[in-house]
Design a protein around this motif. Sequence first.
Motif, mmCIF file in Angstrom:
data_model
loop_
_atom_site.group_PDB
_atom_site.id
_atom_site.type_symbol
_atom_site.label_atom_id
_atom_site.label_comp_id
_atom_site.label_asym_id
_atom_site.label_seq_id
_atom_site.Cartn_x
_atom_site.Cartn_y
_atom_site.Cartn_z
ATOM 1 N N GLU A 1 126.292 75.446 60.398
ATOM 2 C CA GLU A 1 125.262 74.629 61.031
ATOM 3 C C GLU A 1 125.381 74.534 62.541
ATOM 4 O OE1 GLU A 1 124.917 70.834 59.140
ATOM 5 O OE2 GLU A 1 124.290 71.724 57.227
ATOM 6 N N ASN A 2 126.483 75.024 63.109
ATOM 7 C CA ASN A 2 126.639 74.908 64.566
ATOM 8 C C ASN A 2 127.468 76.073 65.103
ATOM 9 O OD1 ASN A 2 129.465 74.214 64.136
ATOM 10 N ND2 ASN A 2 128.728 72.175 63.532
ATOM 11 N N TYR A 3 127.658 76.064 66.404
ATOM 12 C CA TYR A 3 128.366 77.160 67.072
ATOM 13 C C TYR A 3 129.799 77.302 66.557
ATOM 14 C CZ TYR A 3 130.432 79.994 70.759
ATOM 15 O OH TYR A 3 131.080 80.990 71.446
ATOM 16 N N GLU A 4 130.502 76.167 66.380
ATOM 17 C CA GLU A 4 131.894 76.228 65.923
ATOM 18 C C GLU A 4 132.005 76.814 64.510
ATOM 19 O OE1 GLU A 4 134.833 75.826 67.431
ATOM 20 O OE2 GLU A 4 133.595 75.694 69.231
ATOM 21 N N ASP A 5 131.087 76.399 63.619
ATOM 22 C CA ASP A 5 131.060 76.970 62.260
ATOM 23 C C ASP A 5 130.859 78.484 62.322
ATOM 24 O OD1 ASP A 5 131.303 74.455 61.171
ATOM 25 O OD2 ASP A 5 129.183 74.261 60.631
ATOM 26 N N ALA A 6 129.913 78.899 63.173
ATOM 27 C CA ALA A 6 129.583 80.329 63.292
ATOM 28 C C ALA A 6 130.765 81.118 63.841
ATOM 29 C CB ALA A 6 128.361 80.511 64.184
ATOM 30 N N LYS A 7 131.460 80.522 64.784
ATOM 31 C CA LYS A 7 132.634 81.195 65.367
ATOM 32 C C LYS A 7 133.693 81.438 64.292
ATOM 33 C CE LYS A 7 136.078 80.720 69.031
ATOM 34 N NZ LYS A 7 136.703 79.792 69.992
ATOM 35 N N ARG A 8 133.931 80.398 63.456
ATOM 36 C CA ARG A 8 134.920 80.553 62.376
ATOM 37 C C ARG A 8 134.468 81.606 61.369
ATOM 38 N NH1 ARG A 8 135.865 75.054 62.925
ATOM 39 N NH2 ARG A 8 134.192 74.557 61.462
#
Length: 564
Positions: free
Chosen positions: A37-44
Amino acid sequence: MRWTLKPKPQPEKLKALKEALQVDEATATLLLQRGIENYEDAKRFFRPSFEDLHDPFLMKDMDKAVARIEKAIANKENILVYGDYDVDGTTSVALMSSYLKTKHNLVYTYIPNRYDEGYGISYKGINFAQENNFSLIIALDCGIKAIEKVAHAKTLGVDFIICDHHRPGAETPEAVAVLDPKQDDCNYPYKELCGCGVGFKLIQALASKEGKTAEDLSEYLDLVATAIGADIVPIDGENRVLAYFGLMVINSNPRPGIKAILTQVKKTELTITDVVFIVAPRINAAGRMKHGNYAVTLLVEEDEDLATKYASEINEYNLDRREIDKEITQDALKQIEEQKEQNRLTTVVFHEDWHKGVIGIVASRLTETYYRPTLVFTRSGDKLAASARSVKGFDVYNALEACSEHIEQFGGHKYAAGLTLKEENYEAFKQAFENEVSTTIDRDLLIPEIKIDAQINLDDITSKFYRILKQFAPFGPSNMTPVFMTENLIDTGYGKCVGEDKTHLRLTVTQPEVSTRIVCIGFSMGDKLDIISENKPFKAIYSIDENEWQGNVSLQLKLRDIKE
């Protein structure tokens, strides 16, 4: 086929993620469907890291398991590493034994014989341990229900550490340590590790005592990735990290045994799907046709020439397995037709001479054909043994539990299980299983479902879009290969049946007012040629793939189904 289009994400979430990542709507939709749902999730998600792995000591009894192994090493005890004969079991044994041998030279392995011991911990294995002065057994991918057997071992002075991932029963064995994240009182944050994954957490805990990290153990991850793929566990959370780095090892520096298998098939750059269909069946074939020891021997071998020799022998077992499972599948299909039981909601077949090593594969093939919960029985000593397979959405383990009064022993997962029963209970069990499924299954589950991630147009399919899609890998349960639907497709006039027996469909499609043209291939879809003929518009569901022909690489659609 039931076509089910997944619900569209909430518009505000879709807009926010598109802006945060600077991606198109289709990509943002796919990510939101996967809980990103967000940039940090996508990075992981796109950049898995060893730092995303959990502290192994969060797992219940991990401290006890580590302390007991350290004591065994300090006291120069004989340690027996015990595991089942399937891929998860043999990779687990290879992982644990090869790691422990770097610390301790009194480490040996034991794989039960499929034919006279069956799945899991056996009395024969425990007696072997006692007779050969083993004071500690580390059991992997099995043991969570071995209450009486672990108690028996205790009376003989043999301790157990259990590393399992199957569902526990009402009570757990009285072992020194029971590592299984599915225990109700285990607070480990990730519950879906395979057996080899639980084994990896144990060696991660042992190594941490020397100041080493999970990354320092990456050479073992080719085994873990193979087990994750073969055991069909979700590829999210920790499993995604382990599979991601395991595939890197497989593709860059695999152990000699896996390298020897890959050399046979001349395959480069494996995906998790390749692991499932190329590496896993060969490892499995050893336990199915001969003995699981052959697989462990291959996986721990460090000499490349010997590994090549072992891989060649195992390949022969795999070729034999293919022949036998083809014959038994034909026999089983004939038996179903003769019994005229097509109106039943279950498939239960039995022949006393069927090869026990392949009945699981046959059960899978029958499930594909009739699409209903399936059991294939054969004789095993004085009892009958079966492999169970289920359809998506139906828990066959629960169904077996409801019929347990007729069963001697059973275990497994939601979609795959094994059991034994007395021959005199076969007919009663068969009826009880039919009754249980009939009263609990949603009839829609008996029609194969294809879930569609998003509806797109042909001009959305660009090389940039495909590059992003590739980064969604590794694919598997909880992160399946994205499936799309496109309407108003028209064949450009080149559609035809292809293949040796003309069973496949090949065509080039376009859409009105769109300049894009793209090749489609539909395996075993030759009978749908009339749907696309004479410029009739149709809709299709598909995944996006690459096709390499004479050095040229282009995008193509791998069709799953088409409708007028």
